[in-house]
Design an enzyme around this catalytic site. Sequence first.
Site, PDB file in Angstrom:
ATOM      1  CG  ASN B  69      -0.317   0.586   2.350  1.00  0.00           C
ATOM      2  OD1 ASN B  69      -0.412   1.641   2.669  1.00  0.00           O
ATOM      3  ND2 ASN B  69       0.149  -0.158   3.547  1.00  0.00           N
ATOM      4  N   GLY B  72      -0.411   7.380   1.370  1.00  0.00           N
ATOM      5  CA  GLY B  72       0.009   8.839   1.320  1.00  0.00           C
ATOM      6  C   GLY B  72      -0.792   9.506   2.544  1.00  0.00           C
ATOM      7  CG  LEU B  73       0.984   9.746   6.212  1.00  0.00           C
ATOM      8  CD1 LEU B  73       2.105  10.509   6.471  1.00  0.00           C
ATOM      9  CD2 LEU B  73       0.750   8.615   7.030  1.00  0.00           C
ATOM     10  CG  ASN B  99      -0.278   6.485  13.948  1.00  0.00           C
ATOM     11  OD1 ASN B  99       0.195   7.329  13.384  1.00  0.00           O
ATOM     12  ND2 ASN B  99       0.327   5.476  14.088  1.00  0.00           N
ATOM     13  CB  CYS B 131       5.798   9.698   7.715  1.00  0.00           C
ATOM     14  SG  CYS B 131       5.333   9.906   9.339  1.00  0.00           S
ATOM     15  CG  ASN B 193       4.415   1.737   9.474  1.00  0.00           C
ATOM     16  OD1 ASN B 193       3.779   1.432   8.808  1.00  0.00           O
ATOM     17  ND2 ASN B 193       4.383   2.791  10.166  1.00  0.00           N
ATOM     18  CB  THR B 194       4.265  -1.425   5.598  1.00  0.00           C
ATOM     19  OG1 THR B 194       4.477   0.068   5.470  1.00  0.00           O
ATOM     20  CG2 THR B 194       2.720  -1.416   6.144  1.00  0.00           C
ATOM     21  N   GLY B 244       2.438  -6.952  12.741  1.00  0.00           N
ATOM     22  CA  GLY B 244       2.879  -7.464  11.394  1.00  0.00           C
ATOM     23  C   GLY B 244       2.274  -9.049  11.021  1.00  0.00           C
TER      24      GLY B 244
HETATM   25  C1  LIG Z   1      -3.450   0.528   4.002  1.00  0.00           C
HETATM   26  C2  LIG Z   1      -2.612   0.306   5.131  1.00  0.00           C
HETATM   27  C3  LIG Z   1      -2.508   1.789   5.792  1.00  0.00           C
HETATM   28  C4  LIG Z   1      -1.902   2.005   7.156  1.00  0.00           C
HETATM   29  N1  LIG Z   1      -1.623   3.101   7.332  1.00  0.00           N
HETATM   30  C5  LIG Z   1      -0.961   3.513   8.495  1.00  0.00           C
HETATM   31  C6  LIG Z   1      -0.836   4.797   9.059  1.00  0.00           C
HETATM   32  O1  LIG Z   1      -1.512   5.836   8.818  1.00  0.00           O
HETATM   33  N2  LIG Z   1      -0.008   4.910  10.097  1.00  0.00           N
HETATM   34  C7  LIG Z   1       0.756   3.858  10.646  1.00  0.00           C
HETATM   35  O2  LIG Z   1       1.568   4.112  11.565  1.00  0.00           O
HETATM   36  N3  LIG Z   1       0.801   2.611  10.047  1.00  0.00           N
HETATM   37  C8  LIG Z   1      -0.125   2.382   8.947  1.00  0.00           C
HETATM   38  N4  LIG Z   1      -0.170   1.218   8.368  1.00  0.00           N
HETATM   39  C9  LIG Z   1       0.728   0.052   9.040  1.00  0.00           C
HETATM   40  C10 LIG Z   1      -0.287  -0.812   9.835  1.00  0.00           C
HETATM   41  O3  LIG Z   1      -0.545  -0.067  11.025  1.00  0.00           O
HETATM   42  C11 LIG Z   1       0.873  -1.980  10.443  1.00  0.00           C
HETATM   43  O4  LIG Z   1       1.817  -1.385  11.050  1.00  0.00           O
HETATM   44  C12 LIG Z   1       1.217  -2.832   9.329  1.00  0.00           C
HETATM   45  O5  LIG Z   1       0.212  -2.943   8.372  1.00  0.00           O
HETATM   46  C13 LIG Z   1       1.716  -4.202   9.613  1.00  0.00           C
HETATM   47  O6  LIG Z   1       0.613  -4.804  10.296  1.00  0.00           O
HETATM   48  P1  LIG Z   1      -0.272  -6.018   9.404  1.00  0.00           P
HETATM   49  O7  LIG Z   1       0.527  -7.062   8.826  1.00  0.00           O
HETATM   50  O8  LIG Z   1      -0.959  -6.602  10.645  1.00  0.00           O
HETATM   51  O9  LIG Z   1      -1.077  -5.216   8.503  1.00  0.00           O
HETATM   52  C14 LIG Z   1      -0.990   0.892   7.328  1.00  0.00           C
HETATM   53  C15 LIG Z   1      -1.374  -0.449   6.710  1.00  0.00           C
HETATM   54  C16 LIG Z   1      -2.049  -0.512   5.773  1.00  0.00           C
HETATM   55  C17 LIG Z   1      -1.922  -1.880   5.257  1.00  0.00           C
END
Ligand SMILES: Cc1cc2nc3c(=O)[nH]c(=O)nc-3n(C[C@H](O)[C@H](O)[C@H](O)COP(=O)(O)O)c2cc1C
Lengths: 255, 306
Positions: B69, B72-73, B99, B131, B193-194, B244
Amino acid sequence: MIIDKSDIIENTQIAEGIWRMVFKSVEIADRYLGAGQFVSVLTDDNWEHPIRRPMSIADVNEDKISIIYKVFGSVTQALTKLKSKDYIDVLGPIGNTFNVDYDTFYPILIGGGIGLSPILNLSKCLVQKGISITTIIGAKTSKEHFLQHNPNKNMFLSTDDGTIGINGTVIDALNIVLKGVKNPKIFACGPEPMLFSIQKILEEKSIPAQFSVESYMACGVGFCQGCVIPKKQNNEYYLVCKDGPVFEANEVKFE
Amino acid sequence: MNRLKCSIGSIEFNNPIFTASGTFGYGNDLPEFVDMSRLGAIVTKSITYEPRVGNPPPRVVETPSGMLNSIGLANVGIRIFIKDIIPLYENIDTKIIVNIAGSTNGEYIKVLKELESVSTDIVGYEINISCPNVEFGGMELGVDAKLSNKLITELRKHTEKLLFVKLTPNVTDITIIAKAVEDAGADAISAINTVVGMGIDIGKRKPTIYKTYAGLSGPAIKPIALAMIHKISKVVSIPIIGIGGIVNYKNVIEFLLAGATAVQIGTANFRNPNAGIVIIDELNKYLKENGISRYSELIGKLDLYE
Ligand SMILES: Cc1cc2nc3c(=O)[nH]c(=O)nc-3n(C[C@H](O)[C@H](O)[C@H](O)COP(=O)(O)O)c2cc1C
Ligand SMILES: Cc1cc2nc3c(=O)[nH]c(=O)nc-3n(C[C@H](O)[C@H](O)[C@H](O)COP(=O)(O)OP(=O)(O)OC[C@H]3O[C@@H](n4cnc5c(N)ncnc54)[C@H](O)[C@@H]3O)c2cc1C
């Protein structure tokens, strides 16, 4: 909106690479608002494919819901393997509906490729209400069609290779149809380039239209903010799952 | 008996299952079938000072056992958040963690101060340091220990509420950053985070995501997350919130054994908005069946080979 493990009643191939699945869900049928809405399906219990796949509702008959899908990749391929008595995990109904002010306009319905589902649904609803309409369905070749070309009954098929109906795209068919009607309003669903072309033609002719659009989506409930389509008015975005999938043609921008 | 009672800092949560930022909206406007009061906490999507419309599509795409993904916040910005969304939290029991994201240190501080200036039921903040930061040449602040320490030290001065810091996995050694934010006064570390990734559509010869590079999430990143949490747990003494690829209660237990005190559910919410609640029920059942009276007994109880 609800998640329902729905019993499959029927899953059959109806044209080349095109299948119809009928499943039973009282829960989803109860919440269904009309043509344009979609569901989102899951085929596996493991997580190889974590994301649901959105599919427009092609028909609702009491508690029986139909979708029509084209085999694209892994998940739609897996869908073809399901049989009646299997179940399918369905989230829905999602999104808004076409809004047909048929008192003032003559509806022309256009479905291209897999965009035909919501169009067939809308067409059935309007015909049941006794409203006269014209329907145009486009495909690459005759093998992908499962309906009959019948201009006398205002049903036009088009094929890119000319093997059935009008030789060309739905745009060619639309140009023919437009010559014979007054006060038209278009309801269209299909690939983005098709909608873009229709949008341009209609703008020139000042004909109103509603489009059902697609965008890659991860959730269907507004969480992921993934399924955006640019707004025409400014540099903001609509969410297809929450604000759509149906938009006035002059609200959305195709790039 | 509540086997799932979870404490972090001064706050007691009903259970250690939270939703991850960006995967559950702001906790308002949920599908009718989700009873969010069951969740341990909701972490809102990242809030920035100004509203952000986000990136052009395509923003998301599935990958094997995961997804990429680049949203873009996209968010409503702090003023609308305070005016329209904060009041909705008054009517719900669920604990809310906001957050916060920013492209400069000043932006994080401004957002935090705005929130501190209004009386809210928010229990704490999660600082997203993954970010791009304009003062850091557009790189993620979270890759630099000194800068991360500086930001968290500053934020700590302005709040007594819980302060979680969410770490990026896209670093050479995550333990250095973890230690730096612990030293700065963080109450807990959220990780991960991702993971930076990319997809290519060979037909179009284009990246699958508009912004080319995107964030990988879902089960595909779980092994990375587990390793990082385990490593962090060896160097910090504050709680770790594991994130994660968690999709079921077994995954939660893996994270607990690796050293997490709580977890966040992200991508799994997309498949089923009730994923967290299903996991809470499953976890409770597991604890009961195995005669474990508190889930916390599992934290860090990994039996290593050597
Ligand atoms: C579509 C999407 C949007 C996300 N937006 C944010 C965000 O705005 N801020 C943030 O700190 N992490 C964001 N994340 C990261 C998630 O909070 C999480 O750390 C990450 O997806 C890993 O966990 P998961 O494998 O269970 O999804 C986002 C993840 C996804 C998939
Ligand atoms: C609102 C909406 C309604 C739709 N209605 C229908 C329909 O009635 N019949 C039909 O055959 N198809 C419909 N689609 C498209 C359908 O969702 C995709 O064809 C399907 O997801 C392909 O999955 P796959 O695993 O077979 O292929 P993949 O190899 O995964 O993908 C092939 C292509 O399908 C599209 N796609 C894949 N996953 C998604 C997703 N989660 N969201 C949106 N697009 C995706 C992408 O364009 C992708 O490049 C609709 C899409 C949307 C957004």
